[in-house]
Enzyme design. Structure first.
Site, PDB file in Angstrom:
ATOM      1  CB  SER A   1      -2.140   4.283  -2.316  1.00 57.75           C
ATOM      2  OG  SER A   1      -1.665   5.488  -2.870  1.00 57.75           O
TER       3      SER A   1
ATOM      4  CG  HIS B   1      -5.257   6.015  -5.653  1.00 55.55           C
ATOM      5  ND1 HIS B   1      -3.946   5.874  -6.057  1.00 55.55           N
ATOM      6  CD2 HIS B   1      -5.238   6.928  -4.653  1.00 55.55           C
ATOM      7  CE1 HIS B   1      -3.173   6.667  -5.336  1.00 55.55           C
ATOM      8  NE2 HIS B   1      -3.922   7.315  -4.480  1.00 55.55           N
ATOM      9  CG  ASN B   2      -2.175   3.871  -8.958  1.00 59.85           C
ATOM     10  OD1 ASN B   2      -2.551   4.116  -7.822  1.00 59.85           O
ATOM     11  ND2 ASN B   2      -1.116   3.122  -9.197  1.00 59.85           N
TER      12      ASN B   2
ATOM     13  CE  LYS C   1      -2.126   1.811  -4.967  1.00 53.81           C
ATOM     14  NZ  LYS C   1      -1.263   1.870  -6.096  1.00 53.81           N
TER      15      LYS C   1
ATOM     16  CD  GLU D   1      -0.316   8.455  -8.202  1.00 51.03           C
ATOM     17  OE1 GLU D   1      -0.857   7.729  -7.347  1.00 51.03           O
ATOM     18  OE2 GLU D   1       0.814   8.219  -8.663  1.00 51.03           O
TER      19      GLU D   1
HETATM   20  P1  NBP Z   1       9.289  -4.248  -6.671  1.00 51.54           P
HETATM   21  O1  NBP Z   1       8.028  -4.077  -7.407  1.00 51.54           O
HETATM   22  O2  NBP Z   1      10.521  -3.662  -7.212  1.00 51.54           O
HETATM   23  O3  NBP Z   1       9.513  -5.837  -6.471  1.00 51.54           O
HETATM   24  C1  NBP Z   1      10.663  -6.320  -5.840  1.00 51.54           C
HETATM   25  C2  NBP Z   1      10.327  -7.511  -4.986  1.00 51.54           C
HETATM   26  O4  NBP Z   1       9.736  -8.549  -5.790  1.00 51.54           O
HETATM   27  C3  NBP Z   1      11.573  -8.106  -4.377  1.00 51.54           C
HETATM   28  O5  NBP Z   1      11.276  -8.550  -3.078  1.00 51.54           O
HETATM   29  C4  NBP Z   1      11.879  -9.261  -5.315  1.00 51.54           C
HETATM   30  O6  NBP Z   1      12.644 -10.306  -4.745  1.00 51.54           O
HETATM   31  C5  NBP Z   1      10.486  -9.740  -5.572  1.00 51.54           C
HETATM   32  N1  NBP Z   1      10.395 -10.681  -6.694  1.00 51.54           N
HETATM   33  C6  NBP Z   1      10.604 -10.484  -8.008  1.00 51.54           C
HETATM   34 BR1  NBP Z   1      11.163  -8.927  -8.762  1.00 51.54          BR
HETATM   35  N2  NBP Z   1      10.430 -11.582  -8.733  1.00 51.54           N
HETATM   36  C7  NBP Z   1      10.088 -12.525  -7.859  1.00 51.54           C
HETATM   37  C8  NBP Z   1       9.776 -13.888  -7.998  1.00 51.54           C
HETATM   38  N3  NBP Z   1       9.718 -14.463  -9.191  1.00 51.54           N
HETATM   39  N4  NBP Z   1       9.504 -14.577  -6.871  1.00 51.54           N
HETATM   40  C9  NBP Z   1       9.532 -13.985  -5.674  1.00 51.54           C
HETATM   41  N5  NBP Z   1       9.827 -12.678  -5.476  1.00 51.54           N
HETATM   42  C10 NBP Z   1      10.089 -11.961  -6.558  1.00 51.54           C
HETATM   43  O7  NBP Z   1       9.118  -3.768  -5.138  1.00 51.54           O
HETATM   44  P2  NBP Z   1       8.373  -2.507  -4.514  1.00 51.54           P
HETATM   45  O8  NBP Z   1       8.667  -1.264  -5.260  1.00 51.54           O
HETATM   46  O9  NBP Z   1       8.652  -2.588  -3.062  1.00 51.54           O
HETATM   47  O10 NBP Z   1       6.833  -2.840  -4.754  1.00 51.54           O
HETATM   48  C11 NBP Z   1       6.225  -4.012  -4.238  1.00 51.54           C
HETATM   49  C12 NBP Z   1       4.801  -4.089  -4.755  1.00 51.54           C
HETATM   50  O11 NBP Z   1       4.070  -2.937  -4.291  1.00 51.54           O
HETATM   51  C13 NBP Z   1       4.709  -4.046  -6.279  1.00 51.54           C
HETATM   52  O12 NBP Z   1       3.652  -4.837  -6.712  1.00 51.54           O
HETATM   53  C14 NBP Z   1       4.427  -2.588  -6.582  1.00 51.54           C
HETATM   54  O13 NBP Z   1       3.758  -2.411  -7.805  1.00 51.54           O
HETATM   55  C15 NBP Z   1       3.546  -2.206  -5.387  1.00 51.54           C
HETATM   56  N6  NBP Z   1       3.578  -0.780  -5.025  1.00 51.54           N
HETATM   57  C16 NBP Z   1       4.718  -0.080  -5.070  1.00 51.54           C
HETATM   58  C17 NBP Z   1       4.724   1.267  -4.703  1.00 51.54           C
HETATM   59  C18 NBP Z   1       6.005   2.067  -4.705  1.00 51.54           C
HETATM   60  O14 NBP Z   1       5.924   3.282  -4.439  1.00 51.54           O
HETATM   61  N7  NBP Z   1       7.165   1.461  -4.953  1.00 51.54           N
HETATM   62  C19 NBP Z   1       3.545   1.869  -4.280  1.00 51.54           C
HETATM   63  C20 NBP Z   1       2.387   1.106  -4.220  1.00 51.54           C
HETATM   64  C21 NBP Z   1       2.413  -0.227  -4.586  1.00 51.54           C
HETATM   65  P3  NBP Z   1      14.241 -10.330  -4.965  1.00 51.54           P
HETATM   66  O15 NBP Z   1      14.798  -9.392  -3.950  1.00 51.54           O
HETATM   67  O16 NBP Z   1      14.603 -11.718  -4.730  1.00 51.54           O
HETATM   68  O17 NBP Z   1      14.505  -9.878  -6.378  1.00 51.54           O
END
Ligand code: NBP
Length: 503
Positions: free
Chosen positions: A135, A210-211, A207, A214
């Site tokens: 988080s 937590h959300n 987690k 939030e």
């Molecule tokens: P995203 O949730 O937007 O996911 C994008 C990533 O997933 C890219 O690397 C993409 O690869 C990959 N991906 C997908 Br889409 N489909 C795939 C598949 N079938 N096989 C392999 N890779 C695949 O990214 P994020 O916002 O960085 O979040 C990452 C994780 O962290 C998520 O689970 C999210 O819920 C969690 N999270 C996010 C936040 C936040 O603030 N953003 C906070 C806390 C937790 P590609 O580039 O090839 O499409």
């Protein structure tokens, strides 16, 4: 590329993965990175080489086999990919390149039941699995997130040094978050905001809660803003200044701090404040819904968390609300006579409601641990939310203190500190809710938190009548106050001296 020289690997180079990888490298670990689409790895490595002081410790790969070969055994591989099916697809593609004993760490926002399933499946195949909540968004991932791991204890022993190094840190005495990290220069010392939370899905469940918290924290702040705007006629800048002031007291938290900044933001495209030009239709990604659904399923009274989800749903009906506003009338708003007193009352309402919302979150955790066989340490959970994450707040230390005083505390509101705050603040909390109701200003979060408080402190509730209704139409039986719990009665309804209703 030399094989076997990375301490850890990471798959998924979107915003979270990129930042977490750099955080890991900043702490002296060599990290191999890989992304499904190779161009993202190339772009990231180009940026990394240009701008990141720790980039010599980041090894970029576009081939999955080469990526896995570069990681020291037992391999530790963090996944930061989209939750759900993409996580399963990523694990499937990875397994042929791994050896028994290797460790997969899912850092995405996985549903805890998926984590329980994955842990079982991977354990059966000889791999180790950790589901770790991460988080703090982009900045947290880069300079210190709150990390909530659950899963294999053997795997945790391998991961722990890295997780403790990269997590947010708080002051050991005051619990205040330690800031000031810059690229290449992490914060030194402090207590890390991470701890092993329990087997299989425990980390992802914590987690998720937590959300959920939030969601309600944000909704409560929005209601305080809305009351100040509608009952006191203050503009966004003035309300922002009040939130900044409040941030110096017991409400001090990341969300109050950013609310002060947000409300004082001028509109870059015109006159006035930006908040007045932003469409009032909230989005959501699902973890609040999961929390509310889990509360419903477990029978845990997390009514304010659910209200926060419903408040977003109602806001999203923008066009319908605009139409309804022409057709449905409420009372005319009467401006408050004593603005200083009302501000004080709103601040009290916010703090008391927040305490009840957190009490609900911890009560939910308590129910969940019974169902899933976890032994959660609530004081530790509050401690690891003190830094890095979105709900970080000064008062979380009070929660840690409360569970230190009494590890078997049934409900936060029974702790002497919180009990005193609620006793002292409740009349102003009630005034705030009453004033909102009489003026027709919606306050579902304030109101539901107060209903929770009043319900929880009531020795008698009207559920006696409810049980009789259930017995009347469905022979569902009832218990009697003059018998021990667990003995059930049924009456042959309707009473003989009453004529049968015709239907
Ligand atoms: P995203 O949730 O937007 O996911 C994008 C990533 O997933 C890219 O690397 C993409 O690869 C990959 N991906 C997908 Br889409 N489909 C795939 C598949 N079938 N096989 C392999 N890779 C695949 O990214 P994020 O916002 O960085 O979040 C990452 C994780 O962290 C998520 O689970 C999210 O819920 C969690 N999270 C996010 C936040 C936040 O603030 N953003 C906070 C806390 C937790 P590609 O580039 O090839 O499409």
């Amino acid at each position: 590329m030399n094989s076997d020289n990375a301490d850890i690997g990471l798959i998924g180079l979107a915003v979270m993965g990129q930042n977490l990888a750099l955080n890991i490298a900043d702490h002296g670990y060599t990290i191999a990175v890989y992304n499904r689409s190779p161009e993202k790895t190339e772009e990231f490595m180009a940026h990394c080489k240009r701008e990141e002081p720790s980039c010599e410790r980041v090894l970029g790969f576009t081939d999955l086999q080469e990526f896995t070969q570069a990681i020291r055994r037992p391999r530790k591989i963090v996944l930061l990919v989209k939750a759900g099916a993409p996580t399963d697809r990523t694990i499937e593609s990875l397994l042929p390149h791994l050896e028994p004993g290797d460790i997969i760490v899912d850092g995405g926002n996985a549903h805890w039941l998926d984590t329980i399933r994955r842990e079982k499946e991977l354990t059966a195949k000889g791999f180790l699995f950790i589901g770790s909540g991460v988080s703090g968004g982009e900045t947290g991932a880069r300079f210190g997130p709150s990390l909530m791991p659950g899963g294999s204890l053997t795997a945790w022993a391998e991961l722990e040094p890295i997780w403790r190094a990269i997590a947010a840190k708080v002051d050991p005495q005051s619990g205040a978050p330690l800031g000031g990290a810059v690229p290449g220069k992490p914060v030194e010392g402090g207590v890390p905001c991470t701890a092993y939370l329990g087997p299989n899905g425990a980390g992802h469940y914590v987690k998720m809660v937590h959300n959920g918290i939030e969601y309600i924290d944000m909704q409560l702040i929005c209601e305080a803003y809305w009351l100040m705007k509608n009952l006191l006629g203050l503009d966004a800048g003035a309300i922002g200044a009040i939130f900044r002031e409040w941030n110096a007291g017991e409400l001090s938290s990341y969300l109050i701090e950013i609310t002060g900044d947000i409300l004082q933001q001028k509109d870059p495209a015109g006159d006035g404040f930006l908040v007045d030009q932003v469409l009032d239709a909230a989005g959501q990604k699902g973890t609040g819904q999961w929390t509310a659904a889990s509360a419903l399923e477990l029978g845990a009274p997390a009514n304010s968390i659910a209200e926060a989800v419903f408040a977003r749903a109602l806001s999203a009906l923008k066009e319908e609300r605009v139409e309804a506003s022409q057709l449905l009338k409420g009372p005319d708003i009467q401006p408050a006579a004593d603005s200083a007193a009302l501000l004080d009352a709103i601040r009290n309402a916010l703090y008391c409601s927040k305490i009840c919302a957190y009490a609900q979150g911890f009560q939910l955790l308590s129910e969940a641990q019974k169902t899933y066989g976890w032994q959660l340490d609530f004081g530790t959970i509050a401690q690891l939310w003190r830094g890095g994450c979105i709900i970080r707040a000064r008062f979380l230390q009070k929660i840690t203190d409360a569970y230190a005083r009494n590890p078997d505390l049934k409900n936060l509101v029974l702790d002497p500190y919180f009990k005193d705050v609620l006793h002292e603040g409740q009349s102003r909390w009630r005034q705030t809710v009453a004033l909102a109701v009489s003026n027709g200003v919606p306050v579902p979060a304030f109101g539901s938190a107060l209903a929770y408080f009043d319900g929880y402190r009531s020795a008698r509730l009207p559920a006696n009548l409810l049980q009789m209704q259930r017995d009347y139409f469905g022979a569902h039986t009832y218990e009697r106050t003059d018998h021990a719990r667990g003995k059930f009665f049924h009456l042959d309804w309707p009473a003989p001296d009453r004529p049968q209703m015709e239907v």
